[in-house]
Design an enzyme around this catalytic site. Sequence first.
Site, PDB file in Angstrom:
ATOM      1  N   ASP A   1      -0.058  -0.119   0.024  1.00 45.62           N
ATOM      2  CA  ASP A   1      -1.013  -0.153   1.128  1.00 45.62           C
ATOM      3  C   ASP A   1      -0.342   0.442   2.364  1.00 45.62           C
ATOM      4  O   ASP A   1       0.800   0.104   2.680  1.00 45.62           O
ATOM      5  CB  ASP A   1      -1.439  -1.603   1.402  1.00 45.62           C
ATOM      6  CG  ASP A   1      -2.582  -1.690   2.385  1.00 45.62           C
ATOM      7  OD1 ASP A   1      -3.732  -1.647   1.950  1.00 45.62           O
ATOM      8  OD2 ASP A   1      -2.309  -1.809   3.602  1.00 45.62           O
TER       9      ASP A   1
ATOM     10  N   ASN B   1      -6.550   4.940  12.490  1.00 48.98           N
ATOM     11  CA  ASN B   1      -7.949   5.312  12.684  1.00 48.98           C
ATOM     12  C   ASN B   1      -8.401   5.059  14.111  1.00 48.98           C
ATOM     13  O   ASN B   1      -9.113   5.874  14.713  1.00 48.98           O
ATOM     14  CB  ASN B   1      -8.844   4.544  11.716  1.00 48.98           C
ATOM     15  CG  ASN B   1      -8.869   5.158  10.332  1.00 48.98           C
ATOM     16  OD1 ASN B   1      -8.653   6.358  10.183  1.00 48.98           O
ATOM     17  ND2 ASN B   1      -9.132   4.354   9.322  1.00 48.98           N
TER      18      ASN B   1
ATOM     19  N   ASP C   1      -8.151  10.405   7.474  1.00 48.90           N
ATOM     20  CA  ASP C   1      -8.461  11.054   6.196  1.00 48.90           C
ATOM     21  C   ASP C   1      -7.372  12.051   5.811  1.00 48.90           C
ATOM     22  O   ASP C   1      -6.996  12.162   4.632  1.00 48.90           O
ATOM     23  CB  ASP C   1      -9.809  11.788   6.286  1.00 48.90           C
ATOM     24  CG  ASP C   1     -10.984  10.825   6.313  1.00 48.90           C
ATOM     25  OD1 ASP C   1     -10.792   9.639   5.987  1.00 48.90           O
ATOM     26  OD2 ASP C   1     -12.097  11.264   6.656  1.00 48.90           O
TER      27      ASP C   1
ATOM     28  N   GLU D   1      -7.234   2.388   2.345  1.00 42.55           N
ATOM     29  CA  GLU D   1      -5.856   2.861   2.421  1.00 42.55           C
ATOM     30  C   GLU D   1      -4.992   2.303   1.295  1.00 42.55           C
ATOM     31  O   GLU D   1      -3.763   2.343   1.373  1.00 42.55           O
ATOM     32  CB  GLU D   1      -5.244   2.479   3.772  1.00 42.55           C
ATOM     33  CG  GLU D   1      -5.063   0.994   4.013  1.00 42.55           C
ATOM     34  CD  GLU D   1      -6.276   0.325   4.630  1.00 42.55           C
ATOM     35  OE1 GLU D   1      -6.110  -0.720   5.277  1.00 42.55           O
ATOM     36  OE2 GLU D   1      -7.404   0.845   4.455  1.00 42.55           O
TER      37      GLU D   1
END
Length: 381
Positions: A253, A261, A270, A297
């Site tokens: 992760d 973000n 992205d 993620e």
Amino acid sequence: MNILLDEFEVFPWNKNFEIGIEVIDEQHKVLISLLNELASTLTRGNQIEINHVFSELAKYAEYHFETEEAIWADYFGDDSWLSSHQLSHSSFLPRVIELKEQEINKPQAEIIECIILFLIRWLAFHIMDNDKRMGLCIQNIHNGMPLEQAKIAADKKMSGSIRILIETVMGMYDSLSTRTLALMRESHARQKIEKELHKTNKQLRKANLRLESLSITDQLTDLFNRRHFNSVFMREIKRARRDKTPLALIILDIDFFKKINDNYGHSEGDRILIQVGQQLKIICQRPGDYAFRLGGEEFGVISSNLSIHGTAEFAEIIRKEIENLNIPNKYSSISQYLTVSIGSVTKIPDEIDTIDNFMSIADKHLYKAKESGRNQVVAKE
């Protein structure tokens, strides 16, 4: 035989498209109707009519997406499922416009083929997979499950969706082939029919291969997707159980991804997901290694014939190689570069072992890695 183009329905509504939320199902029917109308106008080749239907399709799609996302937001909040869904929505209209602008000067047959492939992809992979998965999750929430448990249950129930997907897509292709043949008989001589039919069959085979690839691929990172993860894991656990060999599951992760973000923007998020996916592809080169994007993620790796020590070493290689990408993350509290936390499990599966308990152990170890400071590996049996 005389078949009117207005009666030529390339995408008949199928009950497999229903997700169980009435307002969304009804809007999907309207959207499919507009897609059928679009295919019909492309066949007729009237530019004014084509522009009008494109405009209507764009307006209704925007209206539908807003309605749908408002429903999802009530249940998912800022969950990664919602952001992933919004990303899928945002890619639809630009692609429709691109097809209109780039393909319109090509022969009509090529335009129709291009539009048809896109529409099949949209209907099959967005409505049947994404929307139905979220609809199932909402049903589970209504039945009293918390969000995370509802998501897991929805994923589990959707594990058999490939079969439904193939049946539906093949049904649409059968209908398309039959109606296309009828139109060909109406306008071409027998020799030209046979030639075009051969060409169509070849295109359908190519389209089937493309659809098969899409059904197991995460469209952002180009890694295998969660659906294929379930399929590969079931196959590998049976093999490992039969051969009495160890099976390893590694879950990683990205640390502080929400901050990425929030501060760099979702486009940058992205781009980072794509970079991590590419690096995992490079690292997972053994025949028994499979890399997946599990959602948001979170990534997963399935490896066969690795000892507990070997899995720990492999997981550490993954951690280091991703950190060595030197992707800036100044909002991280542990490093100036992007890092990942990793949890894994390695064992020879017995008869009661399932994907769920492997995932549960790996997730517990991942949580331990994050709790202990992130950017580390916790690998135990």
